[in-house]
Design a protein around this motif. Structure first.
Motif, PDB file in Angstrom:
ATOM      1  N   ILE A  83      13.251 -27.961 -16.637  1.00 20.72           N
ATOM      2  CA  ILE A  83      13.214 -26.644 -16.002  1.00 20.72           C
ATOM      3  C   ILE A  83      14.138 -25.656 -16.707  1.00 20.72           C
ATOM      4  N   ASN A  84      15.126 -26.162 -17.445  1.00 25.61           N
ATOM      5  CA  ASN A  84      16.035 -25.276 -18.167  1.00 25.61           C
ATOM      6  C   ASN A  84      15.323 -24.470 -19.248  1.00 25.61           C
ATOM      7  N   VAL A  85      14.192 -24.965 -19.725  1.00 24.72           N
ATOM      8  CA  VAL A  85      13.395 -24.197 -20.687  1.00 24.72           C
ATOM      9  C   VAL A  85      12.904 -22.906 -20.046  1.00 24.72           C
ATOM     10  N   SER A  86      12.539 -22.984 -18.776  1.00 26.98           N
ATOM     11  CA  SER A  86      12.033 -21.801 -18.079  1.00 26.98           C
ATOM     12  C   SER A  86      13.113 -20.736 -17.938  1.00 26.98           C
ATOM     13  N   TYR A  87      14.377 -21.168 -17.797  1.00 28.96           N
ATOM     14  CA  TYR A  87      15.463 -20.200 -17.686  1.00 28.96           C
ATOM     15  C   TYR A  87      15.587 -19.376 -18.966  1.00 28.96           C
ATOM     16  N   MET A  88      15.406 -20.025 -20.098  1.00 30.49           N
ATOM     17  CA  MET A  88      15.476 -19.329 -21.383  1.00 30.49           C
ATOM     18  C   MET A  88      14.352 -18.305 -21.504  1.00 30.49           C
ATOM     19  N   ASP A 230      -1.874 -31.620 -14.453  1.00 31.05           N
ATOM     20  CA  ASP A 230      -2.268 -31.954 -13.087  1.00 31.05           C
ATOM     21  C   ASP A 230      -1.208 -31.431 -12.118  1.00 31.05           C
ATOM     22  N   PRO A 231      -1.528 -30.500 -11.248  1.00 28.07           N
ATOM     23  CA  PRO A 231      -0.526 -29.924 -10.335  1.00 28.07           C
ATOM     24  C   PRO A 231      -0.015 -30.903  -9.289  1.00 28.07           C
ATOM     25  N   THR A 232      -0.681 -32.052  -9.150  1.00 31.23           N
ATOM     26  CA  THR A 232      -0.222 -33.033  -8.168  1.00 31.23           C
ATOM     27  C   THR A 232       0.839 -33.962  -8.731  1.00 31.23           C
ATOM     28  N   VAL A 233       1.048 -33.921 -10.060  1.00 33.61           N
ATOM     29  CA  VAL A 233       2.110 -34.718 -10.673  1.00 33.61           C
ATOM     30  C   VAL A 233       3.451 -34.141 -10.249  1.00 33.61           C
ATOM     31  N   ARG A 234       4.403 -35.002  -9.923  1.00 35.69           N
ATOM     32  CA  ARG A 234       5.679 -34.532  -9.375  1.00 35.69           C
ATOM     33  C   ARG A 234       6.336 -33.503 -10.281  1.00 35.69           C
ATOM     34  N   HIS A 235       6.553 -33.842 -11.551  1.00 37.64           N
ATOM     35  CA  HIS A 235       7.163 -32.907 -12.494  1.00 37.64           C
ATOM     36  C   HIS A 235       6.522 -33.065 -13.867  1.00 37.64           C
ATOM     37  N   SER A 236       6.244 -31.950 -14.508  1.00 35.52           N
ATOM     38  CA  SER A 236       5.735 -31.958 -15.875  1.00 35.52           C
ATOM     39  C   SER A 236       6.211 -30.683 -16.547  1.00 35.52           C
ATOM     40  N   TRP A 237       6.022 -30.603 -17.859  1.00 38.66           N
ATOM     41  CA  TRP A 237       6.401 -29.396 -18.583  1.00 38.66           C
ATOM     42  C   TRP A 237       5.670 -28.179 -18.007  1.00 38.66           C
ATOM     43  N   PHE A 238       4.419 -28.373 -17.672  1.00 34.97           N
ATOM     44  CA  PHE A 238       3.610 -27.273 -17.146  1.00 34.97           C
ATOM     45  C   PHE A 238       4.171 -26.749 -15.824  1.00 34.97           C
ATOM     46  N   SER A 239       4.381 -27.629 -14.882  1.00 30.98           N
ATOM     47  CA  SER A 239       4.831 -27.192 -13.557  1.00 30.98           C
ATOM     48  C   SER A 239       6.270 -26.694 -13.578  1.00 30.98           C
ATOM     49  N   LEU A 240       7.119 -27.357 -14.340  1.00 33.03           N
ATOM     50  CA  LEU A 240       8.520 -26.964 -14.378  1.00 33.03           C
ATOM     51  C   LEU A 240       8.731 -25.639 -15.098  1.00 33.03           C
ATOM     52  N   THR A 241       8.011 -25.445 -16.186  1.00 34.69           N
ATOM     53  CA  THR A 241       8.170 -24.197 -16.937  1.00 34.69           C
ATOM     54  C   THR A 241       7.607 -23.014 -16.163  1.00 34.69           C
ATOM     55  N   LEU A 242       6.382 -23.155 -15.686  1.00 32.03           N
ATOM     56  CA  LEU A 242       5.748 -22.059 -14.951  1.00 32.03           C
ATOM     57  C   LEU A 242       6.471 -21.798 -13.628  1.00 32.03           C
ATOM     58  N   GLY A 243       6.701 -22.861 -12.878  1.00 31.47           N
ATOM     59  CA  GLY A 243       7.383 -22.700 -11.597  1.00 31.47           C
ATOM     60  C   GLY A 243       8.808 -22.212 -11.759  1.00 31.47           C
ATOM     61  N   GLY A 244       9.489 -22.717 -12.806  1.00 27.69           N
ATOM     62  CA  GLY A 244      10.876 -22.309 -13.046  1.00 27.69           C
ATOM     63  C   GLY A 244      10.998 -20.832 -13.361  1.00 27.69           C
TER      64      GLY A 244
END
Length: 307
Positions: A83-88, A230-244
């Motif tokens: 998720i720290n990638v999303s902060y950048m 897959d949005p049902t996966v607990r954490h992934s690069w996709f969900s963490l980056t976009l959501g972050g």
């Protein structure tokens, strides 16, 4: 309930509360003595970049985050650190899209902007919603450390929440935003010290930083490259980056508690400097907290409740 607190532990706990309260007293009787709105709410708009940067970071990270990130890495592994990638990515979005709005309009709060843009009803609705949200959030933020204090100190949750809550109310009420910012700086240093103390002690006990990582790896706690969409996966690069990105923008871009901190510096360019300095401070604490979870895991993996 047995306690594991010694004299030194009690001394540290009491000292942190006393220093926090003393900061409020100092700013109540120094400078302009909080007699003007400009000083009380905006610190005369002359606060230092580094102090505001630390304050922005501390307001983002709370006891919930420190305990939650550690527990996340202990239980589910390290994927969340991505998720720290999303902060950048989100930092320039906030600095170039959100911050200019408040400075160009000369707005004193996000609600003043909402009234100018959408009318008084929108301002009222947003302020009420934010107030309810913060009351609920503060309850959880105080409850999290109360659980820890009850476990190691034997202090009941009621007295813990009351004591910490009153100290926070005291210094912020009498010292204004200046006291809040400086207390944030002090508390951020305490957070860094606590996190690094956990990591150092664990490293000494198990034979080094590398061994902490190896223990986590052998027990399936190292996961960094889940690129599932897959949005049902607990954490992934996709969900963490976009959501972050959305989380960061909502907290750093339009949250009143953060916006008020931006407005304590002299101009827009200075506020941008505060934001950019806050980003590495936040990332360092976030990554360190994640690793502290692995450090704790290295001491208790033999009684892993998940296995």
């Amino acid at each position: 309930m047995g306690t594991s607190f010694g004299i030194a532990d009690y001394a540290v706990f009491i000292t942190v509360l006393i220093i926090s309260g003393a900061i409020g007293v100092y700013y109540r009787f120094s400078g302009g003595k909080q007699k003007t709105t400009n000083e009380y709410l905006f610190g005369n708009r002359n606060q230092s970049v580094i102090n505001v940067a630390f304050s922005l970071m501390t307001n983002f990270m709370s006891a919930i985050t420190l305990m939650g990130l550690s527990a996340e890495n202990i239980t589910y592994g390290t994927q969340f650190v991505v998720i720290n990638v999303s902060y950048m990515i989100a930092t320039p979005i906030v600095s170039h899209i959100f911050l200019p709005v408040f400075y160009k309009l000369g707005a004193l709060s996000v609600y003043e902007y909402l009234e100018k843009r959408f009318g008084k009803a929108t301002r009222l609705a947003a302020s009420v919603a934010f107030t309810v949200q913060m009351v609920l959030y503060m309850g959880i933020a105080l409850y999290a450390p109360a659980i820890a204090l009850e476990a190691v100190m034997g202090l009941s949750q009621f007295y813990s929440i009351t004591l910490v809550g009153l100290v926070c109310l005291f210094y912020s009420t009498i010292g204004g935003i200046k006291a809040v910012i400086i207390t944030d700086v002090f508390q951020s240093l305490v957070m860094y010290a606590a996190i690094f103390a956990v990591i150092i002690v664990a490293a000494v006990n198990v034979g080094g930083i590398g061994e902490i990582w190896n223990i986590a790896d052998r027990n399936g706690r190292i996961e960094l490259f889940n690129f599932s969409t897959d949005p049902t996966v607990r954490h992934s690069w996709f969900s963490l980056t976009l959501g972050g990105i959305f989380i960061y923008c909502s907290l750093y871009g339009i949250n009143q508690t953060q916006v008020q901190r931006y407005l304590t510096v002299k101009d827009y360019k200075t506020a941008v400097k505060c934001l950019w300095l806050s980003w590495p401070l936040l990332t360092l604490l976030s990554i360190s907290t994640c690793f502290s979870g692995l450090s704790i895991y290295s001491a208790y993996y033999n009684c892993d409740p998940i296995v």
